[in-house]
Design an enzyme around this catalytic site. Structure first.
Site, PDB file in Angstrom:
ATOM      1  N   GLN A 296      88.456  23.827  33.878  1.00 24.47           N
ATOM      2  CA  GLN A 296      88.732  25.192  34.337  1.00 24.47           C
ATOM      3  C   GLN A 296      88.802  25.208  35.857  1.00 24.47           C
ATOM      4  O   GLN A 296      87.902  24.711  36.539  1.00 24.47           O
ATOM      5  CB  GLN A 296      87.633  26.142  33.842  1.00 24.47           C
TER       6      GLN A 296
ATOM      7  N   THR B 159      91.691  30.248  35.753  1.00 23.27           N
ATOM      8  CA  THR B 159      91.049  31.557  35.623  1.00 23.27           C
ATOM      9  C   THR B 159      91.663  32.518  36.625  1.00 23.27           C
ATOM     10  O   THR B 159      91.670  32.251  37.828  1.00 23.27           O
ATOM     11  CB  THR B 159      89.536  31.446  35.856  1.00 23.27           C
TER      12      THR B 159
ATOM     13  N   ARG C  72      77.561  42.089  40.060  1.00 26.58           N
ATOM     14  CA  ARG C  72      76.559  41.516  39.158  1.00 26.58           C
ATOM     15  C   ARG C  72      75.143  41.893  39.602  1.00 26.58           C
ATOM     16  O   ARG C  72      74.302  41.043  39.890  1.00 26.58           O
ATOM     17  CB  ARG C  72      76.727  40.002  39.064  1.00 26.58           C
TER      18      ARG C  72
ATOM     19  N   HIS D  93      85.947  37.992  31.097  1.00 21.04           N
ATOM     20  CA  HIS D  93      84.888  37.271  31.799  1.00 21.04           C
ATOM     21  C   HIS D  93      83.507  37.669  31.268  1.00 21.04           C
ATOM     22  O   HIS D  93      82.530  37.748  32.011  1.00 21.04           O
ATOM     23  CB  HIS D  93      84.978  37.493  33.307  1.00 21.04           C
TER      24      HIS D  93
ATOM     25  N   TYR E 148      88.997  27.321  39.358  1.00 17.64           N
ATOM     26  CA  TYR E 148      89.012  28.456  40.267  1.00 17.64           C
ATOM     27  C   TYR E 148      89.919  28.045  41.419  1.00 17.64           C
ATOM     28  O   TYR E 148      89.667  27.044  42.081  1.00 17.64           O
ATOM     29  CB  TYR E 148      87.602  28.774  40.774  1.00 17.64           C
TER      30      TYR E 148
END
Length: 382
Positions: free
Chosen positions: A134, A162, A171, A281, A136
Protein backbone atom coordinates in the site's frame (compact mmCIF):
# COMPACT_ATOMS: atom_id res chain seq x y z
CA UNK A 1 -10.04 -29.81 14.16
CA UNK A 2 -7.49 -27.10 14.92
CA UNK A 3 -8.07 -25.04 18.03
CA UNK A 4 -11.16 -26.71 19.52
CA UNK A 5 -10.48 -25.10 22.90
CA UNK A 6 -10.10 -21.71 21.24
CA UNK A 7 -13.45 -22.11 19.51
CA UNK A 8 -15.09 -22.81 22.85
CA UNK A 9 -13.52 -19.73 24.45
CA UNK A 10 -13.45 -17.34 21.49
CA UNK A 11 -16.15 -18.31 18.97
CA UNK A 12 -16.46 -14.82 17.43
CA UNK A 13 -14.46 -11.71 16.66
CA UNK A 14 -16.25 -9.96 19.53
CA UNK A 15 -14.58 -12.41 21.94
CA UNK A 16 -11.15 -11.71 20.47
CA UNK A 17 -11.82 -7.99 20.65
CA UNK A 18 -12.72 -8.16 24.34
CA UNK A 19 -9.60 -10.15 25.21
CA UNK A 20 -7.31 -7.98 23.09
CA UNK A 21 -8.51 -4.88 24.88
CA UNK A 22 -7.20 -6.29 28.17
CA UNK A 23 -3.79 -7.25 26.73
CA UNK A 24 -2.93 -4.10 24.79
CA UNK A 25 -2.05 -0.81 26.55
CA UNK A 26 -4.90 1.67 26.45
CA UNK A 27 -3.07 4.21 24.27
CA UNK A 28 -2.40 1.46 21.72
CA UNK A 29 -5.99 0.28 21.85
CA UNK A 30 -7.18 3.83 21.20
CA UNK A 31 -4.92 3.97 18.13
CA UNK A 32 -6.32 0.70 16.78
CA UNK A 33 -9.98 1.12 17.64
CA UNK A 34 -10.66 4.83 17.15
CA UNK A 35 -12.21 6.75 14.27
CA UNK A 36 -12.42 10.48 13.76
CA UNK A 37 -14.94 13.06 14.96
CA UNK A 38 -17.74 11.47 16.96
CA UNK A 39 -17.06 8.21 15.09
CA UNK A 40 -20.34 8.32 13.20
CA UNK A 41 -18.83 6.84 10.05
CA UNK A 42 -17.30 3.96 11.97
CA UNK A 43 -20.67 3.23 13.58
CA UNK A 44 -22.46 3.63 10.23
CA UNK A 45 -20.29 0.94 8.64
CA UNK A 46 -21.59 -1.57 11.16
CA UNK A 47 -25.20 -0.35 11.28
CA UNK A 48 -25.68 -0.44 7.51
CA UNK A 49 -24.24 -3.94 7.23
CA UNK A 50 -26.89 -5.09 9.69
CA UNK A 51 -29.59 -3.76 7.36
CA UNK A 52 -28.53 -6.03 4.48
CA UNK A 53 -30.82 -9.06 4.50
CA UNK A 54 -30.35 -12.31 2.63
CA UNK A 55 -33.00 -14.91 1.87
CA UNK A 56 -32.36 -18.55 2.90
CA UNK A 57 -33.14 -21.13 0.23
CA UNK A 58 -34.19 -24.72 1.01
CA UNK A 59 -33.83 -28.30 -0.27
CA UNK A 60 -30.39 -28.02 -1.77
CA UNK A 61 -29.11 -31.25 -0.24
CA UNK A 62 -25.73 -31.44 1.38
CA UNK A 63 -23.56 -28.46 0.54
CA UNK A 64 -19.78 -28.41 0.57
CA UNK A 65 -19.19 -24.68 0.11
CA UNK A 66 -16.36 -23.55 -2.14
CA UNK A 67 -14.75 -20.54 -0.44
CA UNK A 68 -12.00 -20.01 -3.01
CA UNK A 69 -11.82 -16.77 -4.98
CA UNK A 70 -9.73 -15.65 -7.94
CA UNK A 71 -8.62 -12.01 -7.89
CA UNK A 72 -6.05 -10.15 -10.00
CA UNK A 73 -4.67 -13.37 -11.44
CA UNK A 74 -4.26 -15.16 -8.10
CA UNK A 75 -6.33 -17.86 -6.41
CA UNK A 76 -7.10 -17.29 -2.74
CA UNK A 77 -8.50 -19.83 -0.27
CA UNK A 78 -10.91 -17.31 1.24
CA UNK A 79 -12.67 -14.22 -0.16
CA UNK A 80 -11.05 -12.05 2.53
CA UNK A 81 -7.59 -10.62 3.06
CA UNK A 82 -5.57 -8.47 5.45
CA UNK A 83 -5.90 -4.72 4.90
CA UNK A 84 -3.00 -2.34 5.55
CA UNK A 85 -2.73 -0.87 9.05
CA UNK A 86 -0.08 1.72 9.79
CA UNK A 87 2.36 0.94 12.60
CA UNK A 88 1.07 -2.61 13.04
CA UNK A 89 4.12 -3.34 15.15
CA UNK A 90 2.82 -0.95 17.79
CA UNK A 91 -0.38 -2.94 18.16
CA UNK A 92 1.48 -6.20 18.67
CA UNK A 93 5.24 -6.85 18.60
CA UNK A 94 6.43 -7.81 15.10
CA UNK A 95 2.83 -7.80 13.87
CA UNK A 96 3.72 -7.31 10.20
CA UNK A 97 5.76 -10.48 9.95
CA UNK A 98 3.31 -12.48 12.06
CA UNK A 99 0.46 -11.42 9.79
CA UNK A 100 2.47 -12.05 6.62
CA UNK A 101 3.23 -15.60 7.70
CA UNK A 102 -0.40 -16.16 8.69
CA UNK A 103 -1.64 -14.84 5.34
CA UNK A 104 0.65 -17.21 3.48
CA UNK A 105 -0.44 -20.16 5.62
CA UNK A 106 -4.14 -19.35 5.13
CA UNK A 107 -3.87 -18.57 1.41
CA UNK A 108 -5.03 -14.93 1.64
CA UNK A 109 -3.38 -11.64 0.63
CA UNK A 110 -1.53 -9.45 3.11
CA UNK A 111 -1.13 -5.72 2.46
CA UNK A 112 1.89 -3.93 3.93
CA UNK A 113 1.45 -0.23 4.69
CA UNK A 114 3.95 2.44 3.68
CA UNK A 115 3.88 3.51 7.34
CA UNK A 116 4.35 0.03 8.74
CA UNK A 117 6.98 -0.60 11.38
CA UNK A 118 8.81 -3.04 9.09
CA UNK A 119 10.23 -2.51 5.61
CA UNK A 120 9.17 -4.40 2.49
CA UNK A 121 12.51 -6.23 2.58
CA UNK A 122 11.78 -7.53 6.10
CA UNK A 123 8.25 -8.70 5.32
CA UNK A 124 8.43 -9.81 1.68
CA UNK A 125 10.28 -13.11 2.27
CA UNK A 126 7.32 -14.37 4.32
CA UNK A 127 4.79 -13.81 1.53
CA UNK A 128 6.06 -16.16 -1.20
CA UNK A 129 5.79 -13.46 -3.86
CA UNK A 130 2.08 -12.72 -3.27
CA UNK A 131 2.24 -9.63 -1.10
CA UNK A 132 0.41 -6.35 -1.69
CA UNK A 133 2.09 -3.03 -0.99
CA UNK A 134 0.00 0.00 0.00
CA UNK A 135 1.41 3.36 -1.09
CA UNK A 136 0.88 6.69 0.58
CA UNK A 137 1.97 8.82 -2.38
CA UNK A 138 5.40 10.40 -1.92
CA UNK A 139 5.78 13.86 -3.38
CA UNK A 140 9.36 13.36 -4.62
CA UNK A 141 9.54 11.32 -7.87
CA UNK A 142 12.89 9.78 -6.89
CA UNK A 143 11.48 8.57 -3.58
CA UNK A 144 8.48 7.19 -5.45
CA UNK A 145 10.68 5.26 -7.85
CA UNK A 146 12.81 3.91 -5.06
CA UNK A 147 9.84 2.78 -2.96
CA UNK A 148 8.26 1.02 -5.93
CA UNK A 149 11.53 -0.70 -6.79
CA UNK A 150 12.01 -1.82 -3.20
CA UNK A 151 8.48 -3.21 -3.02
CA UNK A 152 8.84 -5.01 -6.33
CA UNK A 153 12.27 -6.44 -5.47
CA UNK A 154 10.95 -7.63 -2.10
CA UNK A 155 8.28 -9.69 -3.86
CA UNK A 156 5.22 -7.46 -3.65
CA UNK A 157 3.23 -7.95 -6.84
CA UNK A 158 0.15 -5.76 -6.26
CA UNK A 159 0.32 -2.01 -5.62
CA UNK A 160 -2.46 -0.31 -3.64
CA UNK A 161 -2.67 3.47 -3.94
CA UNK A 162 -4.59 5.04 -1.05
CA UNK A 163 -6.43 8.16 -2.24
CA UNK A 164 -8.73 9.01 0.66
CA UNK A 165 -6.14 10.83 2.78
CA UNK A 166 -5.70 14.12 0.90
CA UNK A 167 -5.17 15.77 4.30
CA UNK A 168 -4.61 14.38 7.77
CA UNK A 169 -7.67 13.74 9.91
CA UNK A 170 -7.92 14.91 13.50
CA UNK A 171 -8.64 11.54 15.17
CA UNK A 172 -9.42 13.23 18.44
CA UNK A 173 -9.72 10.06 20.51
CA UNK A 174 -6.31 8.92 19.32
CA UNK A 175 -4.76 12.28 20.17
CA UNK A 176 -6.26 12.24 23.66
CA UNK A 177 -4.53 8.93 24.34
CA UNK A 178 -1.12 10.67 24.39
CA UNK A 179 0.40 8.62 21.59
CA UNK A 180 3.13 10.31 19.52
CA UNK A 181 5.16 9.14 16.52
CA UNK A 182 7.60 7.68 17.15
CA UNK A 183 6.04 6.46 20.42
CA UNK A 184 7.44 8.16 23.53
CA UNK A 185 6.58 6.43 26.79
CA UNK A 186 5.59 9.04 29.34
CA UNK A 187 4.90 8.00 32.95
CA UNK A 188 1.17 7.88 32.14
CA UNK A 189 1.74 5.51 29.21
CA UNK A 190 4.27 3.43 31.15
CA UNK A 191 1.61 2.75 33.76
CA UNK A 192 -0.59 1.33 31.01
CA UNK A 193 2.28 -0.78 29.66
CA UNK A 194 2.90 -2.25 33.10
CA UNK A 195 -0.59 -3.76 33.05
CA UNK A 196 0.11 -5.62 29.77
CA UNK A 197 3.08 -7.97 30.39
CA UNK A 198 2.87 -9.97 27.15
CA UNK A 199 2.86 -6.81 25.05
CA UNK A 200 5.62 -5.27 27.16
CA UNK A 201 7.91 -8.28 26.98
CA UNK A 202 7.51 -8.47 23.23
CA UNK A 203 8.34 -4.80 22.86
CA UNK A 204 11.38 -5.25 25.10
CA UNK A 205 12.68 -7.88 22.69
CA UNK A 206 11.80 -5.99 19.50
CA UNK A 207 12.36 -2.39 20.61
CA UNK A 208 9.73 0.30 20.29
CA UNK A 209 8.42 0.40 16.71
CA UNK A 210 9.08 3.16 14.23
CA UNK A 211 8.21 3.76 10.59
CA UNK A 212 11.33 2.18 9.16
CA UNK A 213 10.57 2.76 5.49
CA UNK A 214 9.69 6.41 6.10
CA UNK A 215 12.77 6.83 8.28
CA UNK A 216 14.94 5.71 5.36
CA UNK A 217 13.87 8.87 3.56
CA UNK A 218 12.93 11.32 6.29
CA UNK A 219 15.22 10.43 9.17
CA UNK A 220 13.90 10.42 12.69
CA UNK A 221 11.18 13.01 13.25
CA UNK A 222 10.53 13.09 16.97
CA UNK A 223 7.62 14.13 19.12
CA UNK A 224 4.93 14.56 16.46
CA UNK A 225 1.34 13.78 17.42
CA UNK A 226 0.29 10.38 16.11
CA UNK A 227 -2.08 11.99 13.60
CA UNK A 228 0.78 14.09 12.15
CA UNK A 229 3.57 11.54 11.83
CA UNK A 230 6.63 11.78 9.58
CA UNK A 231 4.84 10.11 6.69
CA UNK A 232 2.75 13.24 6.21
CA UNK A 233 5.94 15.26 5.67
CA UNK A 234 6.90 13.15 2.66
CA UNK A 235 3.64 12.59 0.87
CA UNK A 236 1.41 14.63 -1.36
CA UNK A 237 -2.29 14.73 -2.23
CA UNK A 238 -2.38 12.81 -5.53
CA UNK A 239 -4.26 13.95 -8.61
CA UNK A 240 -5.11 12.23 -11.89
CA UNK A 241 -1.71 13.07 -13.34
CA UNK A 242 -0.10 11.38 -10.35
CA UNK A 243 -2.19 8.28 -11.00
CA UNK A 244 -1.11 8.22 -14.66
CA UNK A 245 2.53 8.49 -13.58
CA UNK A 246 2.06 5.59 -11.18
CA UNK A 247 0.30 3.48 -13.80
CA UNK A 248 3.28 3.93 -16.13
CA UNK A 249 5.81 3.24 -13.37
CA UNK A 250 4.25 0.06 -11.95
CA UNK A 251 4.09 -3.01 -14.17
CA UNK A 252 1.79 -5.11 -11.98
CA UNK A 253 -1.82 -4.86 -10.85
CA UNK A 254 -2.76 -1.42 -9.51
CA UNK A 255 -5.58 -1.14 -6.97
CA UNK A 256 -6.99 2.24 -5.93
CA UNK A 257 -8.23 2.32 -2.33
CA UNK A 258 -10.61 4.85 -0.84
CA UNK A 259 -13.34 5.04 -3.50
CA UNK A 260 -16.95 5.84 -2.53
CA UNK A 261 -18.46 7.21 -5.77
CA UNK A 262 -19.45 5.56 -9.01
CA UNK A 263 -18.14 8.37 -11.21
CA UNK A 264 -14.71 8.08 -9.59
CA UNK A 265 -14.71 4.32 -10.15
CA UNK A 266 -15.56 4.74 -13.84
CA UNK A 267 -12.81 7.32 -14.28
CA UNK A 268 -10.30 5.06 -12.53
CA UNK A 269 -11.13 2.22 -14.90
CA UNK A 270 -10.44 4.51 -17.88
CA UNK A 271 -7.18 5.61 -16.27
CA UNK A 272 -5.87 2.06 -16.10
CA UNK A 273 -6.61 0.86 -12.57
CA UNK A 274 -6.98 -2.90 -12.24
CA UNK A 275 -9.34 -2.97 -9.22
CA UNK A 276 -11.41 -0.57 -7.14
CA UNK A 277 -11.26 -0.69 -3.34
CA UNK A 278 -14.37 0.75 -1.70
CA UNK A 279 -13.24 2.16 1.64
CA UNK A 280 -13.88 5.06 3.99
CA UNK A 281 -10.65 4.38 5.88
CA UNK A 282 -12.61 2.56 8.59
CA UNK A 283 -14.15 5.84 9.69
CA UNK A 284 -10.76 7.36 10.48
CA UNK A 285 -10.74 10.18 7.91
CA UNK A 286 -14.13 11.85 7.39
CA UNK A 287 -17.06 11.53 9.76
CA UNK A 288 -19.86 12.29 7.30
CA UNK A 289 -18.92 9.61 4.77
CA UNK A 290 -21.38 6.93 3.70
CA UNK A 291 -20.95 3.41 4.97
CA UNK A 292 -18.94 1.38 2.50
CA UNK A 293 -21.80 -1.10 2.09
CA UNK A 294 -24.01 1.89 1.10
CA UNK A 295 -21.51 3.07 -1.51
CA UNK A 296 -20.81 -0.40 -2.88
CA UNK A 297 -23.80 -0.84 -5.27
CA UNK A 298 -23.13 2.48 -7.04
CA UNK A 299 -19.45 1.63 -7.49
CA UNK A 300 -20.30 -1.89 -8.68
CA UNK A 301 -22.68 -0.53 -11.29
CA UNK A 302 -20.11 1.95 -12.60
CA UNK A 303 -17.21 -0.39 -13.38
CA UNK A 304 -16.39 -3.78 -14.83
CA UNK A 305 -13.26 -4.02 -12.68
CA UNK A 306 -13.00 -6.23 -9.60
CA UNK A 307 -14.36 -4.44 -6.54
CA UNK A 308 -12.88 -4.87 -3.07
CA UNK A 309 -14.61 -3.60 0.08
CA UNK A 310 -13.70 -3.04 3.71
CA UNK A 311 -15.42 -1.34 6.65
CA UNK A 312 -17.21 -2.91 9.62
CA UNK A 313 -16.77 -6.54 8.54
CA UNK A 314 -16.97 -8.84 11.57
CA UNK A 315 -17.64 -12.32 10.22
CA UNK A 316 -18.57 -14.60 7.38
CA UNK A 317 -22.13 -13.29 7.18
CA UNK A 318 -20.81 -9.76 6.62
CA UNK A 319 -18.53 -11.07 3.88
CA UNK A 320 -21.55 -12.61 2.16
CA UNK A 321 -23.50 -9.36 2.58
CA UNK A 322 -20.72 -7.47 0.83
CA UNK A 323 -20.51 -10.02 -1.98
CA UNK A 324 -24.29 -9.99 -2.37
CA UNK A 325 -24.10 -6.25 -3.08
CA UNK A 326 -21.33 -6.57 -5.63
CA UNK A 327 -17.95 -6.98 -3.91
CA UNK A 328 -15.59 -9.52 -5.42
CA UNK A 329 -13.39 -9.57 -2.34
CA UNK A 330 -13.40 -8.25 1.22
CA UNK A 331 -10.62 -6.85 3.39
CA UNK A 332 -10.33 -6.61 7.17
CA UNK A 333 -7.73 -4.62 9.08
CA UNK A 334 -8.54 -4.08 12.76
CA UNK A 335 -9.84 -7.64 13.18
CA UNK A 336 -6.52 -9.36 12.41
CA UNK A 337 -4.74 -7.10 14.88
CA UNK A 338 -7.34 -7.79 17.54
CA UNK A 339 -6.70 -11.49 16.96
CA UNK A 340 -2.98 -10.91 17.52
CA UNK A 341 -3.66 -8.90 20.63
CA UNK A 342 -5.98 -11.56 22.01
CA UNK A 343 -3.98 -14.70 21.31
CA UNK A 344 -0.55 -13.65 20.09
CA UNK A 345 1.00 -15.45 17.13
CA UNK A 346 -1.82 -17.99 16.92
CA UNK A 347 -4.56 -15.37 16.81
CA UNK A 348 -4.74 -14.78 13.05
CA UNK A 349 -5.10 -18.50 12.31
CA UNK A 350 -7.96 -18.68 14.80
CA UNK A 351 -9.66 -15.69 13.20
CA UNK A 352 -9.31 -17.37 9.79
CA UNK A 353 -11.01 -20.43 11.27
CA UNK A 354 -13.84 -18.27 12.62
CA UNK A 355 -14.37 -16.65 9.22
CA UNK A 356 -14.18 -19.98 7.40
CA UNK A 357 -16.67 -21.68 9.71
CA UNK A 358 -19.04 -18.71 9.64
CA UNK A 359 -18.96 -18.57 5.85
CA UNK A 360 -19.76 -22.28 5.60
CA UNK A 361 -22.58 -22.10 8.13
CA UNK A 362 -24.26 -19.15 6.45
CA UNK A 363 -23.76 -20.52 2.94
CA UNK A 364 -25.46 -23.70 4.10
CA UNK A 365 -28.45 -21.67 5.31
CA UNK A 366 -28.58 -19.79 2.03
CA UNK A 367 -28.15 -22.86 -0.13
CA UNK A 368 -25.00 -21.50 -1.77
CA UNK A 369 -22.22 -23.64 -3.21
CA UNK A 370 -20.01 -20.68 -4.16
CA UNK A 371 -19.45 -17.31 -2.53
CA UNK A 372 -19.78 -15.65 -5.93
CA UNK A 373 -23.46 -16.66 -6.00
CA UNK A 374 -24.34 -14.55 -2.96
CA UNK A 375 -26.11 -11.84 -5.07
CA UNK A 376 -28.86 -14.37 -5.87
CA UNK A 377 -29.85 -14.38 -2.19
CA UNK A 378 -30.07 -10.63 -1.71
CA UNK A 379 -33.60 -9.66 -0.70
CA UNK A 380 -34.94 -7.42 -3.43
CA UNK A 381 -32.79 -8.94 -6.21
CA UNK A 382 -34.42 -10.51 -9.22
Amino acid sequence: MRGMDLHAQYPALSDLRARARTRIPRFVWEYLDSGTGVEATKARNRAMLDQVRLSPSILHGEIAPDLSTRLLGEDYALPVGIAPVGMSGLIWPDAERHLARAATAEGVPYTLSTVASQTPEAVGPHLEGRGWFQLYPPRDPEIRRDMLARARNAGFGVLVLTVDVPVGSRRERQVRSGLTQPPRLTPRLMAQVARCPAWASGMARMGMPRMRLIDDYAGQTKGLPSNKHAGYLLRTSPDWEYLRWLRDAWDGPLVVKGVLRGDDAAALEKAGADAIWVSNHAGRQFDAAPATIEALPEVRAATTLPVIMDGGIEGGLDILRAMALGADFVMMGRAWHMALGALGVGGPAHLADILRDDLKANMGQLGLHRVADAPSRLIGSS
